[in-house]
Structures are given as structure tokens and as C-alpha cells.
Enzyme design. Structure first.
Site, PDB file in Angstrom:
ATOM      1  N   ASP A  31      28.950   3.323 103.458  1.00 32.81           N
ATOM      2  CA  ASP A  31      29.288   3.954 102.181  1.00 32.81           C
ATOM      3  C   ASP A  31      30.620   4.671 102.363  1.00 32.81           C
ATOM      4  O   ASP A  31      30.839   5.318 103.393  1.00 32.81           O
ATOM      5  CB  ASP A  31      28.180   4.956 101.778  1.00 32.81           C
ATOM      6  N   LEU A  33      31.585   7.042 100.400  1.00 35.94           N
ATOM      7  CA  LEU A  33      31.326   8.389  99.862  1.00 35.94           C
ATOM      8  C   LEU A  33      32.184   8.720  98.641  1.00 35.94           C
ATOM      9  O   LEU A  33      32.392   9.880  98.328  1.00 35.94           O
ATOM     10  CB  LEU A  33      31.473   9.467 100.952  1.00 35.94           C
ATOM     11  N   ASN A  92      37.088  -2.987  93.065  1.00 39.65           N
ATOM     12  CA  ASN A  92      35.989  -2.474  93.902  1.00 39.65           C
ATOM     13  C   ASN A  92      34.748  -3.372  93.833  1.00 39.65           C
ATOM     14  O   ASN A  92      34.142  -3.672  94.855  1.00 39.65           O
ATOM     15  CB  ASN A  92      35.628  -1.043  93.498  1.00 39.65           C
ATOM     16  N   THR A 117      23.056  -5.743  86.399  1.00 38.92           N
ATOM     17  CA  THR A 117      22.879  -4.801  85.298  1.00 38.92           C
ATOM     18  C   THR A 117      22.620  -5.507  83.968  1.00 38.92           C
ATOM     19  O   THR A 117      23.066  -6.645  83.767  1.00 38.92           O
ATOM     20  CB  THR A 117      24.146  -3.924  85.155  1.00 38.92           C
ATOM     21  N   TYR A 141      33.027  -3.622  83.333  1.00 39.98           N
ATOM     22  CA  TYR A 141      31.967  -3.363  84.324  1.00 39.98           C
ATOM     23  C   TYR A 141      30.955  -4.508  84.341  1.00 39.98           C
ATOM     24  O   TYR A 141      30.671  -5.099  85.389  1.00 39.98           O
ATOM     25  CB  TYR A 141      31.290  -2.019  83.999  1.00 39.98           C
TER      26      TYR A 141
HETATM   27  N1  LIG Z   1      22.355   3.937  87.396  1.00 43.20           N
HETATM   28  C1  LIG Z   1      22.041   2.940  86.552  1.00 43.20           C
HETATM   29  O1  LIG Z   1      21.439   3.153  85.483  1.00 43.20           O
HETATM   30  C2  LIG Z   1      22.403   1.514  86.903  1.00 43.20           C
HETATM   31  C3  LIG Z   1      22.030   0.506  86.005  1.00 43.20           C
HETATM   32  C4  LIG Z   1      22.336  -0.826  86.314  1.00 43.20           C
HETATM   33  C5  LIG Z   1      22.996  -1.122  87.518  1.00 43.20           C
HETATM   34  N2  LIG Z   1      23.359  -0.122  88.370  1.00 43.20           N
HETATM   35  C6  LIG Z   1      24.050  -0.490  89.622  1.00 43.20           C
HETATM   36  O2  LIG Z   1      23.352   0.069  90.732  1.00 43.20           O
HETATM   37  C7  LIG Z   1      24.253   0.387  91.792  1.00 43.20           C
HETATM   38  C8  LIG Z   1      24.027   1.819  92.225  1.00 43.20           C
HETATM   39  O3  LIG Z   1      24.226   2.691  91.124  1.00 43.20           O
HETATM   40  P1  LIG Z   1      24.126   4.273  91.283  1.00 43.20           P
HETATM   41  O4  LIG Z   1      23.800   4.837  89.951  1.00 43.20           O
HETATM   42  O5  LIG Z   1      23.285   4.597  92.452  1.00 43.20           O
HETATM   43  O6  LIG Z   1      25.660   4.609  91.594  1.00 43.20           O
HETATM   44  P2  LIG Z   1      26.297   5.593  92.690  1.00 43.20           P
HETATM   45  O7  LIG Z   1      27.729   5.758  92.298  1.00 43.20           O
HETATM   46  O8  LIG Z   1      25.451   6.796  92.841  1.00 43.20           O
HETATM   47  O9  LIG Z   1      26.197   4.729  94.036  1.00 43.20           O
HETATM   48  C9  LIG Z   1      27.176   3.810  94.456  1.00 43.20           C
HETATM   49  C10 LIG Z   1      27.445   4.093  95.962  1.00 43.20           C
HETATM   50  O10 LIG Z   1      28.355   3.117  96.456  1.00 43.20           O
HETATM   51  C11 LIG Z   1      29.386   3.765  97.199  1.00 43.20           C
HETATM   52  N3  LIG Z   1      30.568   2.889  97.116  1.00 43.20           N
HETATM   53  C12 LIG Z   1      31.260   2.531  95.997  1.00 43.20           C
HETATM   54  N4  LIG Z   1      32.266   1.694  96.313  1.00 43.20           N
HETATM   55  C13 LIG Z   1      32.202   1.489  97.662  1.00 43.20           C
HETATM   56  C14 LIG Z   1      32.956   0.714  98.581  1.00 43.20           C
HETATM   57  N5  LIG Z   1      34.000  -0.010  98.189  1.00 43.20           N
HETATM   58  N6  LIG Z   1      32.600   0.735  99.890  1.00 43.20           N
HETATM   59  C15 LIG Z   1      31.552   1.489 100.317  1.00 43.20           C
HETATM   60  N7  LIG Z   1      30.793   2.240  99.485  1.00 43.20           N
HETATM   61  C16 LIG Z   1      31.126   2.247  98.175  1.00 43.20           C
HETATM   62  C17 LIG Z   1      29.536   5.114  96.530  1.00 43.20           C
HETATM   63  O11 LIG Z   1      30.123   6.093  97.352  1.00 43.20           O
HETATM   64  C18 LIG Z   1      28.085   5.447  96.190  1.00 43.20           C
HETATM   65  O12 LIG Z   1      27.437   6.109  97.275  1.00 43.20           O
HETATM   66  C19 LIG Z   1      25.643   0.100  91.256  1.00 43.20           C
HETATM   67  O13 LIG Z   1      26.062  -1.151  91.746  1.00 43.20           O
HETATM   68  C20 LIG Z   1      25.459   0.061  89.742  1.00 43.20           C
HETATM   69  O14 LIG Z   1      26.395  -0.805  89.141  1.00 43.20           O
HETATM   70  C21 LIG Z   1      23.089   1.188  88.089  1.00 43.20           C
HETATM   71  O1  LIG Z   2      25.495  12.535  76.156  1.00 38.98           O
HETATM   72  C1  LIG Z   2      24.966  11.450  75.855  1.00 38.98           C
HETATM   73  C2  LIG Z   2      24.821  10.405  76.794  1.00 38.98           C
HETATM   74  C3  LIG Z   2      24.249   9.205  76.375  1.00 38.98           C
HETATM   75  N1  LIG Z   2      23.813   9.058  75.090  1.00 38.98           N
HETATM   76  C4  LIG Z   2      23.199   7.791  74.680  1.00 38.98           C
HETATM   77  O2  LIG Z   2      22.080   7.532  75.508  1.00 38.98           O
HETATM   78  C5  LIG Z   2      21.908   6.124  75.689  1.00 38.98           C
HETATM   79  C6  LIG Z   2      21.874   5.824  77.165  1.00 38.98           C
HETATM   80  O3  LIG Z   2      23.144   6.083  77.722  1.00 38.98           O
HETATM   81  P1  LIG Z   2      23.462   6.091  79.295  1.00 38.98           P
HETATM   82  O4  LIG Z   2      22.462   6.939  80.004  1.00 38.98           O
HETATM   83  O5  LIG Z   2      24.911   6.437  79.450  1.00 38.98           O
HETATM   84  O6  LIG Z   2      23.177   4.584  79.738  1.00 38.98           O
HETATM   85  P2  LIG Z   2      23.801   3.201  79.231  1.00 38.98           P
HETATM   86  O7  LIG Z   2      25.110   3.375  78.558  1.00 38.98           O
HETATM   87  O8  LIG Z   2      22.718   2.506  78.451  1.00 38.98           O
HETATM   88  O9  LIG Z   2      24.099   2.450  80.608  1.00 38.98           O
HETATM   89  C7  LIG Z   2      23.199   2.473  81.742  1.00 38.98           C
HETATM   90  O10 LIG Z   2      22.316   1.384  81.658  1.00 38.98           O
HETATM   91  C8  LIG Z   2      22.969   0.120  81.691  1.00 38.98           C
HETATM   92  C9  LIG Z   2      21.901  -0.933  81.603  1.00 38.98           C
HETATM   93  O11 LIG Z   2      21.170  -0.796  80.400  1.00 38.98           O
HETATM   94  C10 LIG Z   2      23.731  -0.023  82.998  1.00 38.98           C
HETATM   95  O12 LIG Z   2      24.426  -1.219  82.979  1.00 38.98           O
HETATM   96  C11 LIG Z   2      24.710   1.106  83.192  1.00 38.98           C
HETATM   97  O13 LIG Z   2      25.281   1.017  84.486  1.00 38.98           O
HETATM   98  C12 LIG Z   2      23.986   2.409  83.047  1.00 38.98           C
HETATM   99  O14 LIG Z   2      24.939   3.468  83.091  1.00 38.98           O
HETATM  100  C13 LIG Z   2      23.105   5.463  74.980  1.00 38.98           C
HETATM  101  O15 LIG Z   2      22.690   5.061  73.717  1.00 38.98           O
HETATM  102  C14 LIG Z   2      24.116   6.596  74.830  1.00 38.98           C
HETATM  103  O16 LIG Z   2      24.936   6.461  73.698  1.00 38.98           O
HETATM  104  C15 LIG Z   2      23.929  10.080  74.167  1.00 38.98           C
HETATM  105  O17 LIG Z   2      23.537   9.947  73.011  1.00 38.98           O
HETATM  106  N2  LIG Z   2      24.506  11.246  74.581  1.00 38.98           N
END
Ligand SMILES: NC(=O)c1ccc[n+]([C@@H]2O[C@H](COP(=O)([O-])OP(=O)(O)OC[C@H]3O[C@@H](n4cnc5c(N)ncnc54)[C@H](O)[C@@H]3O)[C@@H](O)[C@H]2O)c1
Ligand SMILES: O=c1ccn([C@@H]2O[C@H](COP(=O)(O)OP(=O)(O)O[C@H]3O[C@H](CO)[C@@H](O)[C@H](O)[C@H]3O)[C@@H](O)[C@H]2O)c(=O)[nH]1
Length: 329
Positions: A31, A33, A92, A117, A141
Site C-alpha cells: 500500500d 498509504l 492509478n 464497482t 472512475y
Molecule cells: N467504498 C465503496 O463503496 C466502494 C464501492 C465499489 C468499489 N470500491 C472499490 O474498492 C476498493 C477499495 O475501496 P476503499 O473504499 O477501501 O478505498 P480506500 O481509498 O480506503 O483504499 C484504497 C487503498 O489503496 C491504496 N492505494 C491506492 N493507490 C495505490 C497504489 N498505486 N499503490 C499502492 N497502494 C495504493 C490506498 O492508500 C488505500 O489504502 C477500490 O478499488 C474502490 O474502487 C469501493
Molecule cells: O452528503 C451527501 C452524500 C451523499 N448523498 C447521496 O447519497 C447517495 C450515496 O452516495 P455515496 O455514499 O457517495 O455513494 P455513491 O455515489 O452511490 O458511490 C459509491 O457506490 C458506488 C457503487 O454503487 C461505487 O462505485 C462508489 O465507489 C462508491 O463511492 C447518493 O445518492 C448521493 O447523492 C447525499 O445526499 N448527501
């Protein structure tokens, strides 16, 4: 042999590392970081601070460890930011996947579980969304992640690297004991933002848009608990270990909740009143995203434990209450 977790210091990655270690696996994390936290990584995991786009960093990890499979979380993942700086995402995410796959081919590592995603689908023509539905990403994205899926497909055909791509819907919650959780410096996700109000860090939550074609006019999403997600990755890893073909699975609960419903659930989970203001739509938000996870249920035997939004938010609340400043506490 060990499992390499790329991005294992991030929100979802750190929960995955705990789950792997609790299942008796040896874990190596790389990672850089940029958004992750060293303190979130389980002490039994071997940690490398490095970048997956850097061949020398990957050479070090792959030569010093006997890697059986990769679980790949490392990425940038802010939808809004990707509209402003698309090349950051293609660099990235997409280029990162290229260097990672290059190293996997070089070191003969033949299994990868990938964080995809719902954003790969774009604006869905119908819900619940099936894996076979069209993918028309509406932001860089989602496009970068779809490109990563396509790269894995060709590398499977040419080099026999088998993949499982897991298309997550909205990931939420924290590990039950609350010692790790979501700690993004730039927070855009709905649940942590809602919880900043009862934590006293924000005066109100702004609901982005009240004129969507949904019953209460606010956007509907499918929220899946981070520990259920980690369980799905374990199952995907075992699916590949059994010699199965590459595949793509949606991960959601199959039920949608509106922004207003999530705020109501947060009031119940915290027992506190949450001040709400109503604002404009956020660009790029689809009205309704709901997964069909039937394929994951049938093939991976994955059945999410968390289906109540109140229960999911309670786990997030426990983390945020005990760590109001994230890992700085
Ligand atoms: N959080 C969500 O709702 C959600 C939804 C759909 C998909 N995802 C996917 O899940 C994964 C994790 O999401 P998250 O919410 O834990 O995000 P996050 O930002 O908390 O975690 C990503 C991690 O990857 C590391 N990283 C990024 N680029 C790097 C690189 N080039 N080399 C090494 N390390 C690197 C960051 O430091 C971080 O620790 C992502 O790929 C994101 O696209 C997240
Ligand atoms: O202050 C806020 C933040 C969010 N929202 C709404 O809440 C919903 C959820 O938003 P958010 O939590 O930002 O998630 P998404 O935009 O749906 O995206 C998430 O979920 C996707 C899959 O559904 C992933 O691809 C993305 O990485 C992840 O960030 C959306 O309708 C936003 O418009 C608000 O109304 N107010």
C-alpha cells in the site's frame, strides 16, 4: 503460500486482511498509504509501503514472498474527482492494473480477486442489475474499472491468469468490535457524512436532490456491509482455488434504500436527531442502483448477514464514536 492484498491499508482492504488472517491465511500487504492507514493493517500481516505502478516495488514483494493469489483494492475511487481529473484515474487504476498483471505473469501467479464497482454499469436501464446487463460507465472512475476488467479478460486468455471481478454496490459499516473502520480524509460517502452530524463535526447533512423518480424523490442505493463483502472475497478466492473459470459477480443485498430512509435509519441507530437540509442533485448520480446478487448466491454460496440498515449503521457508529478522528486517535 501467502495472499497479496494490494491496498490492504484502506477501508475495505483492512477488513479483508483481518478476515484472511482469521481464516488462517498468510497475508502480505502492499500500500502506498495515499488514502490508507498503516495502523489499520493487522499486526500479523507483512507490510510493504510501495506503489503497484512501480515495477521495482512489485519485484521486491514477489521475490521476497511466495504469493499464491492477489486481492486487488488499490485504486482511486471518488466519482466526482474522476470527472475533474480523469487521467489520475486512468493512471492509478488502469496503469496500476497493467504493472500488477505484468508482475503476476512474470512471477507465475495465476489468481486475482478484483474490486470492481456498480459504476461500471452507468445509468441502468432496469433494476435489479444483472452481471450480463450493459456497461456504459458515466464517469472516468467507472470507465477505468471496466478497462481493468477487460485487461484481466485478455490476460486470462493469453496467460491463464484467472480472475473474479466483484462489482460492489455501496459498501458500508465496520468490523463488529469497532477497532477498524472507514477513515477517508476526503469523505464523500453518505453514511460517514450522516454520522458526522451526531458526532458534532458537521451541522447538518445535505440531501443531494429531492426530485428523482423514486417514491420519496431521493436516490436509492443498495448498501452492503464491509464484513459481508470480505466474506464474498474469501469465497471468490476459494472458487479460484477450486480451478473454476474467471467470472464477474455483483455484490449487494438486492434491496434499495433512499437517502431519506438512510437518515431515518441513522437516527434510530444512534438514538439522536439528525439535522437535514435539502440541496441540488450531485452531477453523475444515477437515481437507483440495486444489485441482483443471485449469481453470487448461487455460485459462491454468498449470503450477506447484514440486511437491516440500522444494524449496518450501528457498526459504523461504533467505529466513529470510538475514533472520531479516525486513526489519529
Ligand atoms: N467504498 C465503496 O463503496 C466502494 C464501492 C465499489 C468499489 N470500491 C472499490 O474498492 C476498493 C477499495 O475501496 P476503499 O473504499 O477501501 O478505498 P480506500 O481509498 O480506503 O483504499 C484504497 C487503498 O489503496 C491504496 N492505494 C491506492 N493507490 C495505490 C497504489 N498505486 N499503490 C499502492 N497502494 C495504493 C490506498 O492508500 C488505500 O489504502 C477500490 O478499488 C474502490 O474502487 C469501493
Ligand atoms: O452528503 C451527501 C452524500 C451523499 N448523498 C447521496 O447519497 C447517495 C450515496 O452516495 P455515496 O455514499 O457517495 O455513494 P455513491 O455515489 O452511490 O458511490 C459509491 O457506490 C458506488 C457503487 O454503487 C461505487 O462505485 C462508489 O465507489 C462508491 O463511492 C447518493 O445518492 C448521493 O447523492 C447525499 O445526499 N448527501
Amino acid at each position: 503460500m501467502a495472499i497479496l492484498v494490494c491496498g490492504g491499508a484502506g477501508y475495505i482492504g483492512s477488513h479483508m486482511v483481518y478476515t484472511l488472517i482469521n481464516n488462517g491465511e498468510d497475508v502480505v500487504v502492499i500500500d502506498n498509504l495515499q488514502t490508507g492507514h498503516r495502523a489499520s493493517v493487522h499486526e500479523k500481516a507483512k507490510f510493504y509501503e510501495g506503489d503497484i505502478r512501480n515495477t521495482a516495488d512489485l519485484d521486491k514483494v514477489f521475490t521476497e514472498n511466495d504469493i499464491e493469489a492477489v486481492i486487488h483494492f488499490a485504486a482511486n475511487s471518488l466519482v466526482g474527482e474522476s470527472m475533474q481529473v480523469p487521467l489520475k484515474y486512468f493512471n492509478n487504476n488502469t496503469c496500476g492494473m497493467e504493472t500488477l498483471l505484468e508482475a503476476m505473469v512474470k512471477y507465475d501467479v495465476k489468481k486475482i480477486v478484483f474490486s470492481s464497482t456498480a459504476a461500471t454499469y452507468g445509468e441502468p436501464k432496469r433494476v435489479p442489475i444483472l452481471e450480463t446487463d450493459e456497461t456504459n460507465p458515466t464517469n472516468p472512475y467507472g470507465e477505468s474499472k471496466r478497462m481493468m476488467e477487460k485487461m484481466m479478460k485478455w490476460v486470462d486468455m493469453a496467460n491463464g491468469v484467472k480472475y473474479v471481478s466483484l462489482r460492489y454496490f455501496n459498501v458500508a459499516g465496520a468490523i463488529e468490535d469497532g477497532h477498524i473502520g472507514e477513515a477517508h480524509t476526503t469523505e464523500t460517502h453518505l453514511i460517514p457524512i450522516i454520522l458526522q452530524v451526531p458526532l458534532g463535526k458537521r451541522d447538518h447533512i445535505t440531501v443531494f436532490g429531492t426530485d428523482y423518480p423514486t417514491p420519496d424523490g431521493t436516490c436509492i442505493r443498495d448498501y452492503v456491509h464491509v464484513m459481508d463483502l470480505a466474506d464474498a472475497h474469501m469465497k471468490a478466492l476459494n472458487y479460484l482455488r477450486q480451478g473454476n473459470e474467471s467470472s464477474i459477480f455483483n455484490l449487494g443485498t438486492g434491496e434499495g434504500f433512499s437517502v431519506k430512509e438512510m437518515i431515518d435509519a441513522a437516527e434510530k441507530a444512534t438514538g439522536l436527531k439528525i439535522k437535514v437540509e435539502y440541496g441540488q442533485r450531485r452531477a453523475g448520480d444515477p437515481a437507483r442502483l440495486i444489485a441482483s446478487s443471485e449469481k453470487a448466491q448461487k455460485i459462491l454460496d454468498w449470503h450477506p448477514k447484514y440486511t437491516s440498515m440500522e444494524d449496518i449503521i450501528k457498526t459504523a457508529w461504533k467505529w466513529h464514536q470510538t475514533h472520531p478522528n479516525g486513526y489519529e486517535d
